[in-house]
Design a protein around this motif. Structure first.
Motif, PDB file in Angstrom:
ATOM      1  N   ARG A 191       0.460   5.379   0.660  1.00 44.12           N
ATOM      2  CA  ARG A 191      -0.600   6.205   1.338  1.00 44.12           C
ATOM      3  C   ARG A 191      -0.197   7.430   0.974  1.00 44.12           C
ATOM      4  O   ARG A 191       1.119   8.008   1.502  1.00 44.12           O
ATOM      5  CB  ARG A 191      -1.051   6.063   2.693  1.00 44.12           C
ATOM      6  CG  ARG A 191      -1.760   7.101   3.349  1.00 44.12           C
ATOM      7  CD  ARG A 191      -1.773   7.079   4.908  1.00 44.12           C
ATOM      8  NE  ARG A 191      -3.113   5.826   4.927  1.00 44.12           N
ATOM      9  CZ  ARG A 191      -4.187   6.197   5.459  1.00 44.12           C
ATOM     10  NH1 ARG A 191      -4.834   7.278   5.435  1.00 44.12           N
ATOM     11  NH2 ARG A 191      -5.051   5.211   5.576  1.00 44.12           N
ATOM     12  N   VAL A 242      -9.581   2.870 -10.054  1.00 43.39           N
ATOM     13  CA  VAL A 242     -10.357   1.675  -9.871  1.00 43.39           C
ATOM     14  C   VAL A 242     -11.032   1.246 -11.231  1.00 43.39           C
ATOM     15  O   VAL A 242     -11.240  -0.039 -11.239  1.00 43.39           O
ATOM     16  CB  VAL A 242     -11.667   2.497  -8.873  1.00 43.39           C
ATOM     17  CG1 VAL A 242     -12.994   1.735  -8.721  1.00 43.39           C
ATOM     18  CG2 VAL A 242     -11.050   2.864  -7.914  1.00 43.39           C
ATOM     19  N   GLU A 259      -7.108  -1.233  -6.662  1.00 41.50           N
ATOM     20  CA  GLU A 259      -7.526  -1.166  -5.524  1.00 41.50           C
ATOM     21  C   GLU A 259      -7.102   0.326  -4.766  1.00 41.50           C
ATOM     22  O   GLU A 259      -5.903   0.256  -4.629  1.00 41.50           O
ATOM     23  CB  GLU A 259      -7.242  -2.350  -4.439  1.00 41.50           C
ATOM     24  CG  GLU A 259      -8.157  -2.821  -3.473  1.00 41.50           C
ATOM     25  CD  GLU A 259      -7.432  -3.672  -2.575  1.00 41.50           C
ATOM     26  OE1 GLU A 259      -7.084  -4.837  -3.140  1.00 41.50           O
ATOM     27  OE2 GLU A 259      -7.661  -3.328  -1.265  1.00 41.50           O
ATOM     28  N   ALA A 260      -8.128   0.979  -4.889  1.00 43.99           N
ATOM     29  CA  ALA A 260      -7.646   2.485  -4.274  1.00 43.99           C
ATOM     30  C   ALA A 260      -8.861   3.132  -3.632  1.00 43.99           C
ATOM     31  O   ALA A 260     -10.049   2.928  -3.697  1.00 43.99           O
ATOM     32  CB  ALA A 260      -7.375   3.499  -5.463  1.00 43.99           C
ATOM     33  N   ARG A 261      -8.400   3.855  -2.708  1.00 44.04           N
ATOM     34  CA  ARG A 261      -9.536   4.502  -1.889  1.00 44.04           C
ATOM     35  C   ARG A 261      -9.048   6.056  -1.363  1.00 44.04           C
ATOM     36  O   ARG A 261      -7.949   6.333  -1.415  1.00 44.04           O
ATOM     37  CB  ARG A 261     -10.038   3.689  -0.706  1.00 44.04           C
ATOM     38  CG  ARG A 261      -8.973   3.601   0.389  1.00 44.04           C
ATOM     39  CD  ARG A 261      -9.500   2.403   1.460  1.00 44.04           C
ATOM     40  NE  ARG A 261      -8.594   2.598   2.530  1.00 44.04           N
ATOM     41  CZ  ARG A 261      -7.295   1.846   2.444  1.00 44.04           C
ATOM     42  NH1 ARG A 261      -7.038   1.190   1.844  1.00 44.04           N
ATOM     43  NH2 ARG A 261      -6.494   1.938   3.716  1.00 44.04           N
ATOM     44  N   ILE A 262     -10.096   6.696  -1.176  1.00 46.45           N
ATOM     45  CA  ILE A 262      -9.890   8.224  -0.555  1.00 46.45           C
ATOM     46  C   ILE A 262     -10.124   8.227   0.847  1.00 46.45           C
ATOM     47  O   ILE A 262     -11.274   7.818   1.340  1.00 46.45           O
ATOM     48  CB  ILE A 262     -10.574   9.503  -1.432  1.00 46.45           C
ATOM     49  CG1 ILE A 262     -10.207   9.238  -3.026  1.00 46.45           C
ATOM     50  CG2 ILE A 262     -10.203  10.530  -0.656  1.00 46.45           C
ATOM     51  CD1 ILE A 262     -10.952  10.187  -3.754  1.00 46.45           C
ATOM     52  N   GLU A 263      -9.545   8.532   1.780  1.00 47.60           N
ATOM     53  CA  GLU A 263      -9.778   8.996   3.089  1.00 47.60           C
ATOM     54  C   GLU A 263      -9.419  10.061   3.495  1.00 47.60           C
ATOM     55  O   GLU A 263      -8.205  10.759   3.610  1.00 47.60           O
ATOM     56  CB  GLU A 263      -9.072   8.059   4.068  1.00 47.60           C
ATOM     57  CG  GLU A 263      -9.532   6.464   4.018  1.00 47.60           C
ATOM     58  CD  GLU A 263      -8.805   5.293   4.860  1.00 47.60           C
ATOM     59  OE1 GLU A 263      -9.172   4.245   4.622  1.00 47.60           O
ATOM     60  OE2 GLU A 263      -7.890   5.890   5.836  1.00 47.60           O
ATOM     61  N   HIS A 313      -8.494   8.665  -8.653  1.00 47.17           N
ATOM     62  CA  HIS A 313      -9.108   7.527  -7.843  1.00 47.17           C
ATOM     63  C   HIS A 313     -10.099   6.914  -9.003  1.00 47.17           C
ATOM     64  O   HIS A 313      -9.943   5.566  -8.968  1.00 47.17           O
ATOM     65  CB  HIS A 313      -9.857   7.965  -6.784  1.00 47.17           C
ATOM     66  CG  HIS A 313     -10.601   7.047  -6.107  1.00 47.17           C
ATOM     67  ND1 HIS A 313     -11.938   7.021  -5.880  1.00 47.17           N
ATOM     68  CD2 HIS A 313     -10.275   6.011  -5.207  1.00 47.17           C
ATOM     69  CE1 HIS A 313     -12.580   5.747  -5.433  1.00 47.17           C
ATOM     70  NE2 HIS A 313     -11.535   5.264  -5.004  1.00 47.17           N
ATOM     71  N   GLU A 336       1.026  -1.178  -0.095  1.00 48.46           N
ATOM     72  CA  GLU A 336      -0.062   0.023   0.047  1.00 48.46           C
ATOM     73  C   GLU A 336       0.883   1.330   0.040  1.00 48.46           C
ATOM     74  O   GLU A 336       2.014   1.372   0.822  1.00 48.46           O
ATOM     75  CB  GLU A 336      -0.861  -0.035   1.148  1.00 48.46           C
ATOM     76  CG  GLU A 336      -2.259   0.735   1.016  1.00 48.46           C
ATOM     77  CD  GLU A 336      -3.085   0.410   2.314  1.00 48.46           C
ATOM     78  OE1 GLU A 336      -3.930  -0.544   2.235  1.00 48.46           O
ATOM     79  OE2 GLU A 336      -2.889   0.942   3.334  1.00 48.46           O
TER      80      GLU A 336
END
Ligand SMILES: O=C(O)C1=C[C@@H](OP(=O)(O)O)[C@@H](O)[C@H](O)C1
Ligand SMILES: C=C(OP(=O)(O)O)C(=O)O
Length: 450
Positions: free
Chosen positions: A345, A368, A373-377, A364, A343
């Motif tokens: 970040r 995808v 596999e990616a996400r925004i936090e 993003h 990962e």
């Protein structure tokens, strides 16, 4: 005609390794500034290696409209006969900056220091970008917004005061464009204009102002910041500007070489100003095989040849304080992260949401769509790479009039399992007009729709 009617999709597909020696085009930030300071100097400025991308050509046209004589002598070789600080004339027609945040915002600073009125406009992307961050400090210096679209956006008309006021200003966001607009307005203000930035951003304006004879001092401020002081109303002397290769453009063949197995590419003469090298720092932490050779000074900045070899990458944590030194490189770093083991970040990316597109959302979505596999936090983007397993690809990526989104996903397509298409490649000409030729010359398989 709408931009959509003119758009041209492009596709990149996997081929053999990339190999060769290339030079990325001239640095975009330095190219804009060379034309602007050429306008503000008295006499003839010569520029070699100017980026002849659409963003910079818009700045050249604006400099002409404000009174300079601007002439192209040959490839990358330009001459500007300036009018001097205080000598601008009001442009006869609105200044159209196309897609360029830097050109429009820096020129707003120039106009705000002069007792003239000028209108600014641009494409749908530029019309959506925030301008209050520029207009607020310029108002403190005496400039008036005669007219603007909702939220202080383009198209807008700005009128400079009879006599600009020098101010002391702390930038609310880390932005070289805000800093530069204030300093450029301060050029025609009597006394000292001070800009404080909590996090140091690219310092090309400060360096070039000095090279043109202005009195500029720079002191550290806090842990990561700087205080810049400019003595107003200098007579700027013309200078010779040699524009180094743009690290933000070199980033594309660089990452392409890292992720395409068997590749070895040399990128010549890339600017290695420490306020621009966050991507290289991060890639080295990821285990990238990049060596800096023939490190030297050229045109007032450090440059080096970057020798890049493909190899495994591992995921890392990118700290938020690094963002100003690689702000335009997150889309292509995210692509590299998609090929890394584990990962990555990337922290503190809020400024990415106000670039040519909302780059956080666009990157993003593109990842995808291509099976990554990616996400925004919050303000962070997290990408889980497949290590030895390349992204599936096969998607059509929406670029939202954003050159860096287009180039990043084309680079992904060079090494993904299946081809990657971007919906529009025309914007690439704003910053990297030779992108397709350069990547093709290295052996990349890229194709623009006719
Ligand atoms: O000053 C410049 O030349 C630039 C500053 C940065 O913008 P911000 O100042 O908005 O961060 C960067 O994203 C842009 O590509 C060029
Ligand atoms: C953000 C960029 O440029 P500008 O702000 O000049 O449009 C860029 O080139 O990535």
């Amino acid at each position: 005609m709408s931009a959509a009617a003119l758009s041209r999709p492009a596709t990149a597909r996997r081929a053999g390794p990339l190999a060769g020696r290339v030079r990325a085009p001239g640095d975009k930030s330095i190219s804009h500034r060379a034309l602007i300071l050429g306008l503000l100097a008295v006499g003839e400025t010569r520029i070699e290696g100017l980026l002849e991308g659409e963003d910079v050509l818009a700045t050249a046209r604006a400099a002409e409209a404000l009174g300079a004589e601007v002439e192209r002598l040959g490839e990358g070789s330009w001459r500007v006969r300036g009018v001097g600080v205080g000598g601008l004339r009001a442009p006869a027609a609105p200044l159209d900056f196309g897609n360029a945040g830097t050109g429009s915002r820096l020129m707003m600073g120039v106009v705000a220091g002069h007792p003239i009125e000028a209108s600014f406009d641009g494409d749908a992307s530029l019309r959506s970008r925030p301008m209050r961050r520029i207009l607020d400090p310029l108002a403190l210096m005496g400039a008036k917004v005669v007219d603007a679209a909702e939220g202080g956006r383009l198209p807008l008309t700005l009128k400079g005061p009879d006599r600009a006021l020098p101010i002391a200003y702390e930038t609310p966001v880390p932005s070289a464009q805000v800093k530069s607009a204030v300093l450029l307005a301060g050029l025609n203000a009597p006394g000292v204009t001070t800009v404080v930035e909590r996090e140091a951003t690219r310092d090309h304006t400060e360096r070039m102002l000095r090279a043109f004879g202005a009195e500029v001092t720079v002191e550290p401020h806090g842990a990561h910041g700087r205080e810049i002081r400019l003595v107003g109303q200098p007579e700027l002397r013309p200078a010779e500007v040699r524009v180094p290769a743009d690290p933000s453009s070199a980033a594309f063949p660089l990452v392409a070489a890292l992720i395409t197995p068997g590749s070895e590419v040399t990128l010549e003469g890339v600017m290695t100003n420490p306020l621009r090298t966050g991507l290289v720092t991060t890639l080295l932490e990821m285990g990238a095989d990049i060596s800096l050779e023939y490190v030297r000074e050229d045109g007032g900045d450090e440059v080096a040849d970057l020798v890049v070899r493909a190899g495994p990458l591992k995921g890392v944590d990118v700290p938020p304080e690094r963002a100003p030194t690689m702000i335009d490189e997150y889309p292509i770093l995210a692509v590299a992260a998609a090929f890394a083991e584990g990962e990555t970040r990337m922290r503190g990316l809020h400024e990415l949401t106000v670039k040519e597109s909302d780059r956080l959302a666009a990157v993003h979505a593109g990842l995808v769509a291509n099976g990554v596999e990616a996400r925004i936090e919050g303000d962070d983007l997290i990408v889980r790479g497949g290590g030895g397993r390349a992204p599936g690809g096969a998607a059509a990526v929406a670029t939202h009039l954003d050159h860096r989104i287009a180039m990043s996903f084309l680079v992904m397509g060079l090494a993904a399992e299946r081809p990657v298409t971007v919906d529009d490649a025309t914007m690439i000409a704003t910053s990297f007009p030779t992108f397709f030729d350069l990547m093709g010359g290295l052996g990349g398989d890229l194709e623009v729709a006719p």
